[in-house]
Design a protein around this motif. Structure first.
Motif, PDB file in Angstrom:
ATOM      1  N   MET A  46       0.829  -1.221   0.061  1.00 40.20           N
ATOM      2  CA  MET A  46       0.009  -0.035   0.017  1.00 40.20           C
ATOM      3  C   MET A  46       0.901   1.262   0.103  1.00 40.20           C
ATOM      4  SD  MET A  46      -2.852   0.896   2.760  1.00 40.20           S
ATOM      5  CE  MET A  46      -4.200   2.235   2.541  1.00 40.20           C
ATOM      6  N   THR A  47       0.685   2.226  -0.897  1.00 41.66           N
ATOM      7  CA  THR A  47       1.225   3.480  -0.798  1.00 41.66           C
ATOM      8  C   THR A  47       0.925   4.581   0.085  1.00 41.66           C
ATOM      9  OG1 THR A  47       1.516   3.069  -3.309  1.00 41.66           O
ATOM     10  CG2 THR A  47       1.920   5.303  -2.545  1.00 41.66           C
ATOM     11  N   ALA A  48       1.785   4.931   0.807  1.00 44.19           N
ATOM     12  CA  ALA A  48       1.603   5.848   1.673  1.00 44.19           C
ATOM     13  C   ALA A  48       0.792   7.249   1.151  1.00 44.19           C
ATOM     14  CB  ALA A  48       2.678   6.345   2.761  1.00 44.19           C
ATOM     15  N   SER A  49      -0.122   7.994   1.637  1.00 38.17           N
ATOM     16  CA  SER A  49      -0.470   9.249   1.084  1.00 38.17           C
ATOM     17  C   SER A  49      -0.426  10.318   1.908  1.00 38.17           C
ATOM     18  CB  SER A  49      -2.031   8.864   0.616  1.00 38.17           C
ATOM     19  OG  SER A  49      -2.866   8.627   2.011  1.00 38.17           O
ATOM     20  N   ASP A  50      -0.684  11.457   1.524  1.00 38.06           N
ATOM     21  CA  ASP A  50      -0.583  12.707   2.450  1.00 38.06           C
ATOM     22  C   ASP A  50      -2.040  12.917   2.755  1.00 38.06           C
ATOM     23  OD1 ASP A  50       0.535  15.194   3.245  1.00 38.06           O
ATOM     24  OD2 ASP A  50      -0.758  16.078   1.778  1.00 38.06           O
ATOM     25  N   PRO A  51      -2.211  13.013   3.996  1.00 39.06           N
ATOM     26  CA  PRO A  51      -3.750  13.490   4.566  1.00 39.06           C
ATOM     27  C   PRO A  51      -4.227  14.604   3.850  1.00 39.06           C
ATOM     28  CG  PRO A  51      -2.412  12.657   6.448  1.00 39.06           C
ATOM     29  CD  PRO A  51      -1.410  12.994   5.185  1.00 39.06           C
ATOM     30  N   LYS A  52      -3.280  15.954   3.716  1.00 38.00           N
ATOM     31  CA  LYS A  52      -3.907  16.893   3.135  1.00 38.00           C
ATOM     32  C   LYS A  52      -4.260  16.554   1.680  1.00 38.00           C
ATOM     33  CE  LYS A  52      -2.016  20.699   5.878  1.00 38.00           C
ATOM     34  NZ  LYS A  52      -1.266  22.057   5.688  1.00 38.00           N
ATOM     35  N   THR A  53      -3.497  15.787   0.950  1.00 40.10           N
ATOM     36  CA  THR A  53      -4.023  15.594  -0.467  1.00 40.10           C
ATOM     37  C   THR A  53      -5.016  14.823  -0.401  1.00 40.10           C
ATOM     38  OG1 THR A  53      -1.558  15.531  -0.987  1.00 40.10           O
ATOM     39  CG2 THR A  53      -2.878  14.524  -2.439  1.00 40.10           C
ATOM     40  N   ASP A  54      -5.256  13.822   0.433  1.00 39.07           N
ATOM     41  CA  ASP A  54      -6.448  12.976   0.439  1.00 39.07           C
ATOM     42  C   ASP A  54      -7.821  14.062   0.837  1.00 39.07           C
ATOM     43  OD1 ASP A  54      -4.890  10.635   0.167  1.00 39.07           O
ATOM     44  OD2 ASP A  54      -5.055   9.941   2.270  1.00 39.07           O
ATOM     45  N   LEU A  55      -7.639  14.625   1.635  1.00 39.24           N
ATOM     46  CA  LEU A  55      -8.742  15.504   2.191  1.00 39.24           C
ATOM     47  C   LEU A  55      -9.073  16.413   0.852  1.00 39.24           C
ATOM     48  CD1 LEU A  55      -7.966  16.383   5.777  1.00 39.24           C
ATOM     49  CD2 LEU A  55      -9.655  14.997   5.192  1.00 39.24           C
ATOM     50  N   HIS A  56      -7.981  17.111   0.154  1.00 38.13           N
ATOM     51  CA  HIS A  56      -8.137  17.871  -0.967  1.00 38.13           C
ATOM     52  C   HIS A  56      -9.143  17.188  -1.949  1.00 38.13           C
ATOM     53  CE1 HIS A  56      -7.338  20.108  -4.381  1.00 38.13           C
ATOM     54  NE2 HIS A  56      -7.968  21.282  -3.645  1.00 38.13           N
ATOM     55  N   PHE A  57      -8.402  16.015  -2.139  1.00 40.05           N
ATOM     56  CA  PHE A  57      -9.211  15.414  -3.298  1.00 40.05           C
ATOM     57  C   PHE A  57     -10.631  14.996  -3.039  1.00 40.05           C
ATOM     58  CE2 PHE A  57     -10.766  11.069  -5.018  1.00 40.05           C
ATOM     59  CZ  PHE A  57     -10.426  11.363  -6.301  1.00 40.05           C
ATOM     60  N   TYR A  58     -11.013  14.658  -1.949  1.00 36.62           N
ATOM     61  CA  TYR A  58     -12.495  14.312  -1.835  1.00 36.62           C
ATOM     62  C   TYR A  58     -13.537  15.456  -1.628  1.00 36.62           C
ATOM     63  CZ  TYR A  58     -11.385   9.378  -1.433  1.00 36.62           C
ATOM     64  OH  TYR A  58     -11.281   8.271  -1.604  1.00 36.62           O
ATOM     65  N   LEU A  59     -12.451  16.658  -1.083  1.00 33.21           N
ATOM     66  CA  LEU A  59     -13.414  17.863  -1.309  1.00 33.21           C
ATOM     67  C   LEU A  59     -13.584  18.485  -2.661  1.00 33.21           C
ATOM     68  CD1 LEU A  59     -14.496  20.432  -0.013  1.00 33.21           C
ATOM     69  CD2 LEU A  59     -12.321  21.324   0.652  1.00 33.21           C
ATOM     70  N   GLN A  60     -12.333  18.408  -3.369  1.00 31.19           N
ATOM     71  CA  GLN A  60     -12.435  19.134  -4.848  1.00 31.19           C
ATOM     72  C   GLN A  60     -13.388  18.158  -5.640  1.00 31.19           C
ATOM     73  OE1 GLN A  60     -11.292  21.776  -5.802  1.00 31.19           O
ATOM     74  NE2 GLN A  60     -12.726  21.718  -7.349  1.00 31.19           N
ATOM     75  N   SER A  61     -13.667  16.741  -5.522  1.00 34.43           N
ATOM     76  CA  SER A  61     -14.509  16.062  -6.083  1.00 34.43           C
ATOM     77  C   SER A  61     -16.078  16.287  -5.937  1.00 34.43           C
ATOM     78  CB  SER A  61     -14.375  14.550  -5.906  1.00 34.43           C
ATOM     79  OG  SER A  61     -14.837  13.994  -4.633  1.00 34.43           O
ATOM     80  N   ALA A  62     -16.443  16.637  -4.564  1.00 39.10           N
ATOM     81  CA  ALA A  62     -17.655  17.211  -4.212  1.00 39.10           C
ATOM     82  C   ALA A  62     -17.791  18.427  -4.901  1.00 39.10           C
ATOM     83  CB  ALA A  62     -17.950  17.101  -2.763  1.00 39.10           C
ATOM     84  N   ARG A  63     -16.945  19.481  -4.735  1.00 37.30           N
ATOM     85  CA  ARG A  63     -17.144  20.997  -5.465  1.00 37.30           C
ATOM     86  C   ARG A  63     -17.596  20.630  -6.833  1.00 37.30           C
ATOM     87  NH1 ARG A  63     -11.356  23.063  -3.124  1.00 37.30           N
ATOM     88  NH2 ARG A  63     -12.096  24.036  -1.275  1.00 37.30           N
ATOM     89  N   ASP A  64     -16.786  19.909  -7.685  1.00 41.61           N
ATOM     90  CA  ASP A  64     -16.953  19.619  -9.001  1.00 41.61           C
ATOM     91  C   ASP A  64     -18.164  19.098  -9.412  1.00 41.61           C
ATOM     92  OD1 ASP A  64     -14.325  20.686  -9.628  1.00 41.61           O
ATOM     93  OD2 ASP A  64     -13.401  18.639  -9.545  1.00 41.61           O
ATOM     94  N   ALA A  65     -18.764  18.042  -8.587  1.00 39.06           N
ATOM     95  CA  ALA A  65     -19.982  17.517  -8.831  1.00 39.06           C
ATOM     96  C   ALA A  65     -21.162  18.712  -8.751  1.00 39.06           C
ATOM     97  CB  ALA A  65     -20.111  16.325  -7.930  1.00 39.06           C
ATOM     98  N   LEU A  66     -20.828  19.461  -7.533  1.00 40.29           N
ATOM     99  CA  LEU A  66     -21.887  20.360  -7.239  1.00 40.29           C
ATOM    100  C   LEU A  66     -22.229  21.283  -8.613  1.00 40.29           C
ATOM    101  CD1 LEU A  66     -24.121  21.333  -5.361  1.00 40.29           C
ATOM    102  CD2 LEU A  66     -22.266  22.545  -4.264  1.00 40.29           C
ATOM    103  N   LEU A  67     -21.110  22.002  -9.162  1.00 33.54           N
ATOM    104  CA  LEU A  67     -21.113  22.803 -10.122  1.00 33.54           C
ATOM    105  C   LEU A  67     -21.480  22.073 -11.483  1.00 33.54           C
ATOM    106  CD1 LEU A  67     -18.085  25.196  -9.701  1.00 33.54           C
ATOM    107  CD2 LEU A  67     -20.566  25.597  -8.934  1.00 33.54           C
ATOM    108  N   TRP A  68     -21.012  20.983 -11.674  1.00 32.74           N
ATOM    109  CA  TRP A  68     -21.404  20.238 -12.605  1.00 32.74           C
ATOM    110  C   TRP A  68     -22.973  20.248 -13.081  1.00 32.74           C
ATOM    111  CZ3 TRP A  68     -23.100  14.750 -13.636  1.00 32.74           C
ATOM    112  CH2 TRP A  68     -23.294  14.388 -14.823  1.00 32.74           C
ATOM    113  N   LYS A  69     -23.794  20.162 -11.693  1.00 35.67           N
ATOM    114  CA  LYS A  69     -25.115  20.141 -11.858  1.00 35.67           C
ATOM    115  C   LYS A  69     -25.820  21.194 -12.435  1.00 35.67           C
ATOM    116  CE  LYS A  69     -24.772  16.023 -10.598  1.00 35.67           C
ATOM    117  NZ  LYS A  69     -25.345  14.865 -11.273  1.00 35.67           N
TER     118      LYS A  69
END
Length: 197
Positions: free
Chosen positions: A1-24
């Motif tokens: 398993m590859t180590a990940s950076d917590p801030k990168t993970d949090l940003h990824f999930y936040l940005q995916s929600a942001r993008d989904a909201l605007l796409w609507k």
């Protein structure tokens, strides 16, 4: 398993929600992005307006990093629920640009501070207003994904468009006939279950 950076993970999930909201909002008229489709008035542009305020509050003001964005709908004395709908004078462009500026401000806060930084939520009771940046980011992610889900349902009711984005509808394959049969099957199951109680 590859180590990940917590801030990168949090940003990824936040940005995916942001993008989904605007796409609507894409491809819809001014009326459709504003029209209330639930008894409580839930509407697409209002969700975007609300999400912008949430980010600026939790990931700005809470950590002593006010954005300077005027948000009259959140001031003392503002109309109740004014952050959940856009007036005729608040354009789609204005609300989307505000939301994108909120993203940039929130992202700058997350980048600048350690996740264990303590902030104070201005609108919470003073005896329990402390949160870590990590907690605040998780709260914003949860709120944004919740509202992206609301937006997904609203958009499906309007024109059948569903999913996280154009390339990922997260739905099983099926044409309109398949979906009609599927829905009828679910309706029958609901009726049968109701009769059995």
């Amino acid at each position: 398993m590859t180590a990940s950076d917590p801030k990168t993970d949090l940003h990824f999930y936040l940005q995916s929600a942001r993008d989904a909201l605007l796409w609507k909002l894409e491809g819809l008229s001014e009326y459709d992005i504003r029209r209330p489709l639930t008894p409580t008035g839930t509407n697409l542009l209002g969700l975007v307006k609300h999400a912008a305020g949430v980010e600026l509050g939790y990931l700005g003001d809470t950590f002593g990093r006010p954005s300077g964005e005027p948000l009259p709908w959140l001031e003392d004395g503002a109309e109740t629920n004014a952050d959940m709908w856009a007036t005729a004078d608040e354009s789609r462009k204005q609300m989307v640009e505000l939301y994108r500026r909120a993203w940039a401000h929130a992202d700058a806060t997350v980048d600048a501070l350690p996740l264990d930084t303590i902030g104070r939520v201005p609108w919470w009771p003073s005896d329990r207003d402390e949160v870590t940046l990590h907690h605040a980011v998780v709260r914003v992610i949860a709120d944004t994904h919740r509202h992206a889900g609301h937006a997904d349902i609203l958009r499906e009711l309007m024109d059948g468009a569903v999913g996280m984005n154009k390339g990922n509808d997260s739905m099983p394959p099926g044409d309109s006939e398949w979906w009609e049969n599927y829905r009828r099957r679910l309706e029958r199951a609901a009726q049968e279950a109701d009769r059995d109680t």
